[in-house]
Design a protein around this motif. Sequence first.
Motif, short mmCIF file in Angstrom:
data_model
loop_
_atom_site.label_atom_id
_atom_site.label_comp_id
_atom_site.label_asym_id
_atom_site.label_seq_id
_atom_site.Cartn_x
_atom_site.Cartn_y
_atom_site.Cartn_z
N TYR A 98 -2.56 -2.22 11.03
CA TYR A 98 -1.48 -3.21 11.13
C TYR A 98 -0.85 -3.17 12.51
CZ TYR A 98 3.17 -5.24 10.60
OH TYR A 98 4.32 -5.98 10.76
N THR A 99 -0.65 -4.35 13.10
CA THR A 99 0.07 -4.50 14.36
C THR A 99 1.26 -5.41 14.14
OG1 THR A 99 -1.98 -4.29 15.61
CG2 THR A 99 -0.10 -5.22 16.77
N PRO A 100 2.48 -4.95 14.44
CA PRO A 100 3.67 -5.80 14.23
C PRO A 100 3.58 -7.09 15.04
CG PRO A 100 4.31 -3.52 14.64
CD PRO A 100 2.84 -3.60 14.92
N SER A 101 4.10 -8.16 14.52
CA SER A 101 4.08 -9.45 15.19
C SER A 101 5.15 -9.51 16.28
CB SER A 101 4.32 -10.59 14.18
OG SER A 101 4.56 -11.80 14.85
N ALA A 102 4.69 -9.64 17.52
CA ALA A 102 5.65 -9.76 18.64
C ALA A 102 6.46 -11.03 18.51
CB ALA A 102 4.90 -9.73 19.97
N GLU B 211 8.76 11.84 3.71
CA GLU B 211 7.66 11.51 2.81
C GLU B 211 7.34 10.02 2.83
OE1 GLU B 211 4.66 11.30 0.05
OE2 GLU B 211 5.40 12.98 1.26
N ILE B 212 8.38 9.19 2.76
CA ILE B 212 8.17 7.74 2.79
C ILE B 212 7.67 7.30 4.16
CG2 ILE B 212 9.32 5.49 2.64
CD1 ILE B 212 11.08 6.64 0.45
N THR B 213 8.20 7.91 5.21
CA THR B 213 7.73 7.58 6.56
C THR B 213 6.26 7.88 6.70
OG1 THR B 213 9.92 8.02 7.54
CG2 THR B 213 8.01 8.14 9.02
N VAL C 12 11.12 1.88 9.37
CA VAL C 12 10.24 2.91 9.91
C VAL C 12 9.72 2.49 11.30
CG1 VAL C 12 8.01 4.09 9.63
CG2 VAL C 12 9.54 3.82 7.66
N LEU C 13 9.32 1.23 11.41
CA LEU C 13 8.78 0.72 12.68
C LEU C 13 9.82 0.72 13.78
CD1 LEU C 13 6.67 -2.27 11.36
CD2 LEU C 13 5.77 -0.23 12.48
N ASN C 14 11.02 0.27 13.44
CA ASN C 14 12.05 0.07 14.46
C ASN C 14 13.06 1.20 14.56
OD1 ASN C 14 11.16 -2.64 15.22
ND2 ASN C 14 11.86 -3.25 13.18
N LYS C 15 12.91 2.19 13.64
CA LYS C 15 13.83 3.35 13.63
C LYS C 15 15.29 2.89 13.58
CE LYS C 15 10.68 6.43 16.13
NZ LYS C 15 9.50 5.56 16.05
N THR C 16 15.53 1.91 12.71
CA THR C 16 16.89 1.36 12.59
C THR C 16 17.69 1.99 11.46
OG1 THR C 16 15.88 -0.42 11.30
CG2 THR C 16 16.34 -0.87 13.62
N ARG D 178 0.82 -1.21 0.00
CA ARG D 178 0.00 0.00 0.00
C ARG D 178 0.86 1.26 0.00
NH1 ARG D 178 -5.33 0.74 0.90
NH2 ARG D 178 -5.97 2.87 1.44
N ALA D 179 1.98 1.23 0.70
CA ALA D 179 2.86 2.40 0.77
C ALA D 179 3.81 2.47 -0.41
CB ALA D 179 3.65 2.38 2.07
N GLN D 180 3.81 1.39 -1.21
CA GLN D 180 4.68 1.31 -2.40
C GLN D 180 6.16 1.40 -2.01
OE1 GLN D 180 3.02 4.47 -4.88
NE2 GLN D 180 1.81 2.95 -6.02
N VAL D 181 6.51 0.61 -0.99
CA VAL D 181 7.90 0.52 -0.56
C VAL D 181 8.21 -0.96 -0.30
CG1 VAL D 181 7.92 2.82 0.48
CG2 VAL D 181 7.27 0.83 1.87
N SER D 182 9.45 -1.25 0.06
CA SER D 182 9.84 -2.62 0.39
C SER D 182 9.48 -2.94 1.84
CB SER D 182 11.34 -2.81 0.18
OG SER D 182 12.06 -2.03 1.12
N THR D 183 9.42 -4.23 2.14
CA THR D 183 9.13 -4.63 3.53
C THR D 183 10.25 -4.19 4.47
OG1 THR D 183 10.11 -6.81 3.11
CG2 THR D 183 7.72 -6.61 2.89
N SER D 184 11.48 -4.16 3.96
CA SER D 184 12.60 -3.72 4.80
C SER D 184 12.46 -2.25 5.18
CB SER D 184 13.93 -3.97 4.12
OG SER D 184 14.03 -3.21 2.92
#
Length: 334
Positions: free
Chosen positions: A45-49, A31-33, A21-25, A10-16
């Motif tokens: 969406y909820t990240p999988s623990a 703009e992408i964020t 973005v999620l982990n601020k790594t 949906r965001a037109q980006v890669s999963t990485s």
Amino acid sequence: MATIKDVAKRAQVSTSTVSHVLNKTRFVSPEITRRVQEAISTLNYTPSALARSLKVNNTRTLGMLVTSSTNPFFAEVVQGVEQRCYELGYSLVLCNTCGDTNRMQAALDMLQQKRVDGMIVMCTHANLDQSAFAHHTTMPMVMADWGPVELNADLIKDSGFEGGRLATEHLLALGHRHIGCITGPAGQQASDERLAGFRAAMMDAGLTVTPDWVQHGDFELEGGKAAMARILARPQRPTAVFACNDLMAAGALRAVADAGLTVPQHMSLIGYDNIELAGYLVPRLSSIEQPKAILGALAVDALLERIHHPHAARRVLPLSPSLVIRESSARLAI
């Protein structure tokens, strides 16, 4: 349920990129964020623990074993543990052993299979050696109030001996010389230490302990009631009784009332643990305070320290009991 792939599409980006973005790594442009965050919000969406735990080798989850979370003392300690876990961003899995060694073993196995980061064990009913934990030696552990000395686990220890002495010295200071004790099951560390403190204070005062006035209970209401009934059935009764926990003291209070007597007019009474209920009994119960919220928070902090430094030397962290005086203990009338 949306996946990270759905968010990336949906965001037109890669999963990485979504992961960064999620982990601020890694730096990701504003703009992408924004696009990733909008996709997360739209898809709920909820990240999988679980997936995260497998990647970083921790679950931010702690396990805790207690004898019974319905017992007010354990419940108040658990509350302190849960509060500290919440403050530090950890989840807690609570298991009741109900005094059953097999159930305790099953809980230990389950918690290890759930990949908890460490365990807090508060099973004071059990007199076990390190063999009980033979299959869990790699699991970081903290023992609260009890634990095998051979096990490489930190121990948070209440001084039951000093607490028993403190309770008895309070009754002695009120002028009582004929003092009984309702203790827990023989062989349990908490029972033995508190009873030893009672005997030591009596001996230091030059007094003899009357065997008929020392009765065993089970750390529950009914056990305290039955033990006090046995004391009251003797030809002579003490003027004061030390009950080795507040639940037994509450049961003892019922037995005194059933005998047509009142506390403290006919008998002074002091308990141990200073659970919240102690301040609501009639009369309000004098007790020995165990800092339960502090014990719970300290258990979490000690466990996290053990997780981060697994090879550090074993520590014994003492807690000091204190006296809380209420209306159930009074000066002996002459």
